[in-house]
Design a protein around this motif. Structure first.
Motif, PDB file in Angstrom:
ATOM      1  N   LEU A 133       0.843  -1.198   0.000  1.00  0.00           N
ATOM      2  CA  LEU A 133       0.000   0.000   0.000  1.00  0.00           C
ATOM      3  C   LEU A 133       0.883   1.255   0.000  1.00  0.00           C
ATOM      4  CD1 LEU A 133      -2.482   1.821   0.421  1.00  0.00           C
ATOM      5  CD2 LEU A 133      -2.726   0.899   2.702  1.00  0.00           C
ATOM      6  N   ALA A 134       1.863   1.281   0.904  1.00  0.00           N
ATOM      7  CA  ALA A 134       2.774   2.435   0.946  1.00  0.00           C
ATOM      8  C   ALA A 134       3.581   2.525  -0.349  1.00  0.00           C
ATOM      9  CB  ALA A 134       3.700   2.313   2.149  1.00  0.00           C
ATOM     10  N   ILE A 135       3.968   1.380  -0.875  1.00  0.00           N
ATOM     11  CA  ILE A 135       4.743   1.357  -2.122  1.00  0.00           C
ATOM     12  C   ILE A 135       3.907   1.933  -3.273  1.00  0.00           C
ATOM     13  CG2 ILE A 135       5.789  -0.210  -3.853  1.00  0.00           C
ATOM     14  CD1 ILE A 135       6.578  -2.020  -1.388  1.00  0.00           C
ATOM     15  N   ALA A 136       2.643   1.531  -3.335  1.00  0.00           N
ATOM     16  CA  ALA A 136       1.767   2.028  -4.406  1.00  0.00           C
ATOM     17  C   ALA A 136       1.586   3.543  -4.311  1.00  0.00           C
ATOM     18  CB  ALA A 136       0.410   1.329  -4.337  1.00  0.00           C
ATOM     19  N   VAL A 137       1.378   4.017  -3.084  1.00  0.00           N
ATOM     20  CA  VAL A 137       1.205   5.460  -2.866  1.00  0.00           C
ATOM     21  C   VAL A 137       2.446   6.218  -3.363  1.00  0.00           C
ATOM     22  CG1 VAL A 137       1.215   7.164  -0.977  1.00  0.00           C
ATOM     23  CG2 VAL A 137      -0.454   5.301  -0.966  1.00  0.00           C
ATOM     24  N   LEU A 138       3.607   5.745  -2.924  1.00  0.00           N
ATOM     25  CA  LEU A 138       4.850   6.447  -3.279  1.00  0.00           C
ATOM     26  C   LEU A 138       5.177   6.313  -4.771  1.00  0.00           C
ATOM     27  CD1 LEU A 138       6.844   5.398  -0.088  1.00  0.00           C
ATOM     28  CD2 LEU A 138       6.226   7.750  -0.692  1.00  0.00           C
ATOM     29  N   ALA A 139       4.827   5.172  -5.347  1.00  0.00           N
ATOM     30  CA  ALA A 139       5.105   4.981  -6.782  1.00  0.00           C
ATOM     31  C   ALA A 139       4.263   5.948  -7.611  1.00  0.00           C
ATOM     32  CB  ALA A 139       4.831   3.539  -7.185  1.00  0.00           C
ATOM     33  N   CYS A 140       3.021   6.182  -7.186  1.00  0.00           N
ATOM     34  CA  CYS A 140       2.197   7.188  -7.870  1.00  0.00           C
ATOM     35  C   CYS A 140       2.895   8.539  -7.789  1.00  0.00           C
ATOM     36  CB  CYS A 140       0.816   7.299  -7.212  1.00  0.00           C
ATOM     37  SG  CYS A 140      -0.270   5.929  -7.596  1.00  0.00           S
ATOM     38  N   ALA A 141       3.310   8.899  -6.577  1.00  0.00           N
ATOM     39  CA  ALA A 141       3.962  10.203  -6.386  1.00  0.00           C
ATOM     40  C   ALA A 141       5.249  10.298  -7.214  1.00  0.00           C
ATOM     41  CB  ALA A 141       4.270  10.416  -4.909  1.00  0.00           C
ATOM     42  N   ARG A 142       5.915   9.172  -7.368  1.00  0.00           N
ATOM     43  CA  ARG A 142       7.168   9.159  -8.122  1.00  0.00           C
ATOM     44  C   ARG A 142       6.964   9.572  -9.580  1.00  0.00           C
ATOM     45  NH1 ARG A 142      12.423   8.794  -6.287  1.00  0.00           N
ATOM     46  NH2 ARG A 142      13.798   8.014  -7.912  1.00  0.00           N
ATOM     47  N   ILE A 143       5.844   9.126 -10.148  1.00  0.00           N
ATOM     48  CA  ILE A 143       5.615   9.434 -11.570  1.00  0.00           C
ATOM     49  C   ILE A 143       4.579  10.554 -11.761  1.00  0.00           C
ATOM     50  CG2 ILE A 143       6.248   7.087 -12.269  1.00  0.00           C
ATOM     51  CD1 ILE A 143       3.250   6.572 -12.788  1.00  0.00           C
ATOM     52  N   GLY A 144       4.181  11.160 -10.654  1.00  0.00           N
ATOM     53  CA  GLY A 144       3.277  12.302 -10.773  1.00  0.00           C
ATOM     54  C   GLY A 144       1.824  11.941 -10.985  1.00  0.00           C
ATOM     55  N   ALA A 145       1.480  10.665 -10.741  1.00  0.00           N
ATOM     56  CA  ALA A 145       0.056  10.290 -10.788  1.00  0.00           C
ATOM     57  C   ALA A 145      -0.573  10.688  -9.453  1.00  0.00           C
ATOM     58  CB  ALA A 145      -0.081   8.792 -11.018  1.00  0.00           C
ATOM     59  N   ILE A 146      -1.856  10.995  -9.494  1.00  0.00           N
ATOM     60  CA  ILE A 146      -2.551  11.479  -8.288  1.00  0.00           C
ATOM     61  C   ILE A 146      -3.210  10.287  -7.603  1.00  0.00           C
ATOM     62  CG2 ILE A 146      -4.390  12.993  -7.456  1.00  0.00           C
ATOM     63  CD1 ILE A 146      -3.980  14.607 -10.112  1.00  0.00           C
ATOM     64  N   HIS A 147      -2.765   9.961  -6.391  1.00  0.00           N
ATOM     65  CA  HIS A 147      -3.402   8.805  -5.745  1.00  0.00           C
ATOM     66  C   HIS A 147      -4.643   9.229  -4.984  1.00  0.00           C
ATOM     67  CE1 HIS A 147      -1.458   9.744  -1.844  1.00  0.00           C
ATOM     68  NE2 HIS A 147      -0.303   9.834  -2.473  1.00  0.00           N
ATOM     69  N   SER A 148      -5.584   8.286  -4.971  1.00  0.00           N
ATOM     70  CA  SER A 148      -6.803   8.490  -4.212  1.00  0.00           C
ATOM     71  C   SER A 148      -7.023   7.192  -3.440  1.00  0.00           C
ATOM     72  CB  SER A 148      -7.955   8.755  -5.189  1.00  0.00           C
ATOM     73  OG  SER A 148      -9.186   8.639  -4.526  1.00  0.00           O
ATOM     74  N   VAL A 149      -6.542   7.184  -2.192  1.00  0.00           N
ATOM     75  CA  VAL A 149      -6.649   5.962  -1.395  1.00  0.00           C
ATOM     76  C   VAL A 149      -8.049   5.904  -0.791  1.00  0.00           C
ATOM     77  CG1 VAL A 149      -5.661   4.589   0.489  1.00  0.00           C
ATOM     78  CG2 VAL A 149      -4.182   6.142  -0.812  1.00  0.00           C
ATOM     79  N   VAL A 150      -8.675   4.750  -0.923  1.00  0.00           N
ATOM     80  CA  VAL A 150     -10.001   4.560  -0.333  1.00  0.00           C
ATOM     81  C   VAL A 150      -9.862   3.507   0.763  1.00  0.00           C
ATOM     82  CG1 VAL A 150     -12.389   3.853  -0.764  1.00  0.00           C
ATOM     83  CG2 VAL A 150     -11.154   5.176  -2.498  1.00  0.00           C
ATOM     84  N   PHE A 151     -10.292   3.864   1.963  1.00  0.00           N
ATOM     85  CA  PHE A 151     -10.199   2.962   3.118  1.00  0.00           C
ATOM     86  C   PHE A 151     -10.873   1.626   2.808  1.00  0.00           C
ATOM     87  CE2 PHE A 151     -12.405   1.591   7.116  1.00  0.00           C
ATOM     88  CZ  PHE A 151     -11.286   1.076   7.742  1.00  0.00           C
ATOM     89  N   GLY A 152     -10.209   0.538   3.196  1.00  0.00           N
ATOM     90  CA  GLY A 152     -10.667  -0.813   2.890  1.00  0.00           C
ATOM     91  C   GLY A 152     -12.016  -1.194   3.477  1.00  0.00           C
ATOM     92  N   GLY A 153     -12.633  -0.334   4.272  1.00  0.00           N
ATOM     93  CA  GLY A 153     -13.946  -0.651   4.841  1.00  0.00           C
ATOM     94  C   GLY A 153     -15.089  -0.062   4.039  1.00  0.00           C
ATOM     95  N   PHE A 154     -14.775   0.718   3.003  1.00  0.00           N
ATOM     96  CA  PHE A 154     -15.849   1.311   2.215  1.00  0.00           C
ATOM     97  C   PHE A 154     -16.435   0.313   1.228  1.00  0.00           C
ATOM     98  CE2 PHE A 154     -14.119   5.508   3.539  1.00  0.00           C
ATOM     99  CZ  PHE A 154     -15.304   6.039   4.016  1.00  0.00           C
TER     100      PHE A 154
END
Ligand code: PRX
Length: 645
Positions: A133-154
């Motif tokens: 999860l942290a890797i995905a977030v940072l990888a988005c930031a690395r390439i300038g993609a905008i992450h939108s994390v949705v809590f796993g309970g939704f």
């Protein structure tokens, strides 16, 4: 890494505060100069709260992951960046050093690119609390993609709404997630969310639970397969995308007083500087310490104080997959003991819930590594504060009560651990740069006379670096929600007290937003979900004091479905159906704790529900309901009072 901007005394705090208000540009410019920029900014700050438009470090170029990862490689490549504690205590843990995390982020950034993700694309991340999860977030930031994390309970519906609102084109998820005794089928929820969706091009699925999943040809790919392709080529690096300081970093959805959650947008430069600054100062982080923030990365607390704040400071951040009460109520204490945790940051609701298990679960656990305790998300009652202080901190750890919001990006009011004074139940003093004011209903600033304690609606007069920049796709909504209630001020939605020392105590939301176990839930959102149920005619939802959750959800419902007769009995079946509907539409976190069936709701002649009355009844204050003469049918109130649960 030392932090030249770490405040070391109460005097130094006062000085920093003074300077930050007198000359915010030189104050924040100096702090920002300690980060890695590709190009320095042209102007530290430009703003107005009328549009609103806020620009920090304008013209500056950077990538936040170079600050969270690359810049630590020279001195800290073998230091743990993330320690991962799995849900089950007997499963192997994982430690990702800064070198390893950097490598994995770069590799996954390649995977994103290989799958077509580009700068500015919105990537929805729906995962359990695993390092990926942290890797995905940072990888988005690395390439300038905008992450939108949705809590796993939704729920699937909530995800679908968020995908649509953000016009997301990619999803990163897992087969499933472990949370305590539960196994949540995340991919299957995503599949439901994608029925009818036309924008999603690719779903990347990481393996965690081995829950059977349906992988759709041409759309779904496995995380492991994609990573293997990159690894086999021996690729361990990717050049970071050069971002403008004001480029969006992420969207995070949060509830407001209207039915639809809003996508709060944070931008790269200001968010980085502010989360780092507050991490280092509020928690007084020292190199080598282990920081354990128990939030989920699906909430702002996880974004700012598991991922970006700690990593930009070169800290060790502990990521825990499970829940505090599984396999037993000693789990947090086992983790503190096992990893010699130095900073523990959690929510009052967790403390209250653990208090309920008594002192047994603490016995035999070595908590002597703890140096700082923190709380966030809701007001902390004094009983819980003292329990935390006495039994967890053993009266030697300062407790920081941090007040902030999804929209604020980082802590705005908090004591600094061991540096500025604490006061149980009080968030205390504003961080440097924060001009807090209390305002009455007419928008007039409440001025303190002498030693009196004043109260009012909490507003902020000028921007701090991590203030939200907009609500995604609807700037006007951002303006009306936060900047239109009071002229030239950001309105927090909270009420507060201010004492003679300038300390703030947050009294809670003054709008129709509930705070249930530290989770923000809009009453309108819950009502909309309840009203989806076929037999429901109308509903009204309010909060009431709850011993553990802080606030519970109380729903008054007019029901005329085919099972109506059941509501005259126990109503249990209908109740269950309604709870199931809410779980489907929003998620289990929004389930009402109490459902009272009523034949009518107290309304004014113009048809407005008088929530004030419903709130009082739910709180048990049935005697003093104030003026009910303007009601269309005052008789309804007596019936509701009688049927109170
Ligand atoms: O009412 C305040 C409460 O939580 C709200 C923000 O919720 P959210 O955006 O989900 O962010 C929570 C984590 C930062 C606020 O408007 N709140 C947050 N922290 C505190 C608090 N209430 C009292 N004391 C706090 N320390």
């Amino acid at each position: 890494m030392s932090y030249p901007y770490q405040i070391k005394s109460f005097e130094a705090y006062k000085e920093a505060y003074q300077k930050s208000i007198q000359d915010p540009e030189s104050f924040w410019g100096e702090i920002a100069s300690h980060f890695t920029w590709r190009k320095k900014w042209d102007k530290v700050l430009e703003w107005n709260f009328t549009e609103p438009r806020v620009e920090w470090f304008k013209g500056g170029k950077l990538n936040i992951t170079e600050n969270c990862l690359d810049r630590h490689l020279e001195t800290k490549s073998n230091h743990p960046a993330i320690i991962w504690e799995p849900n089950a205590p007997d499963e192997n843990n994982r430690v990702l050093t800064y070198r390893k995390l950097h490598e994995k982020v770069c590799q996954f950034a390649h995977v994103l690119k290989n799958n077509g993700v580009k700068k500015g694309d919105r990537v929805c991340i729906y995962m359990g609390m695993i390092p990926e999860l942290a890797i995905a977030v940072l990888a988005c930031a690395r390439i300038g993609a905008i992450h939108s994390v949705v809590f796993g309970g939704f729920s699937a519906q909530s995800i679908a709404d968020r995908l649509e609102d953000a016009q997301a084109t990619f999803i990163v998820t897992c087969d499933g997630a472990y949370r305590g005794a539960k196994d949540i089928p995340l991919k299957s929820v995503i599949d439901d969310a994608l029925i009818g969706n036309k924008t999603i091009k690719r779903v990347i699925v990481a393996t965690r639970t081995r829950t059977p999943v349906s992988m759709i040809k041409g759309r779904d790919v496995w995380w492991e397969d994609e990573m293997k392709q990159v690894e086999e080529k021996g690729v361990t690096f990717i050049e970071a995308e050069e971002m403008d300081a004001e480029d969006p970093l992420f969207i995070l959805y949060t509830s407001g007083s209207t039915g639809k959650p809003k996508g709060v947008v944070h931008s790269v430069g200001g968010y980085m500087v502010y989360t780092n600054y507050t991490f280092v100062n509020v928690f007084q982080y020292q190199t080598g310490q282990v920081h354990f923030c128990t939030a989920d990365i699906g909430w702002i607390t996880g974004h700012s104080y598991i991922v970006y704040g700690p990593l930009s400071a070169g800290a060790t951040s502990l990521l825990f997959e499970g829940v505090p009460t599984w396999p037993d109520a000693g789990r947090f204490w086992d983790i503190v003991d096992k990893y010699c945790v130095n900073i523990l940051y959690t929510a009052p609701t967790a403390i209250r819930s653990l208090m309920g298990f008594g002192l047994g679960p603490l016995q035999g656990k070595n908590l002597s590594s703890l140096k700082v305790l923190g709380t966030v998300g809701e007001p902390i009652n004094e009983e819980a504060w003292h329990w935390y202080d006495e039994h967890v901190g053993k009266r030697k750890c300062p407790i920081v009560d941090t007040w902030w919001q999804t929209e604020t990006g980082g802590c705005l009011i908090s004591n600094l651990a061991g540096i500025t004074p604490a006061k149980p139940g009080w968030a205390t003093l504003p961080m440097p740069g924060l001009e807090m004011v209390l305002v009455d209903e007419n928008g007039k600033e409440v001025i303190q006379q002498g030693d009196e304690t004043i109260s009012g609606n909490l507003c902020i007069k000028s921007p701090w670096p991590s203030i939200l920049r907009t609500t995604y796709g609807d700037h006007e909504r951002c303006r009306t929600n936060y900047f239109a209630t009071y002229e030239n001020m950001y309105f927090t939605g909270d009420g507060a007290l201010k004492d003679k020392d300038g300390f703030f105590r947050i009294t809670g939301r003054v709008d129709d937003v509930l705070n249930v176990s530290g989770h923000r839930i809009g009453t309108a959102e819950v009502e909309n979900a309840i009203n989806m149920h076929a037999g429901v005619v109308e509903s009204a939802v309010v909060g009431y004091p709850h011993d553990i959750k802080g606030q519970g959800i109380y729903a008054y419902i007019i029901y005329q479905g085919s099972h109506a007769q059941d509501t005259h009995g126990t109503g249990d079946l209908v109740r269950r159906d309604i709870l199931q509907t809410v779980t489907r539409i929003i998620g289990a976190i929004a389930k009402p704790d109490k459902i009272q069936f009523v034949s009518g709701l107290p309304k004014t002649r113009s048809g407005k529900i008088m929530r004030r009355i419903l709130r009082k009844i739910a709180e048990g204050e049935t005697e003093n309901l104030g003026d009910t003469s303007t009601l269309l049918d005052p008789g309804v109130v007596d019936e509701i009072k009688k049927g109170r649960l």
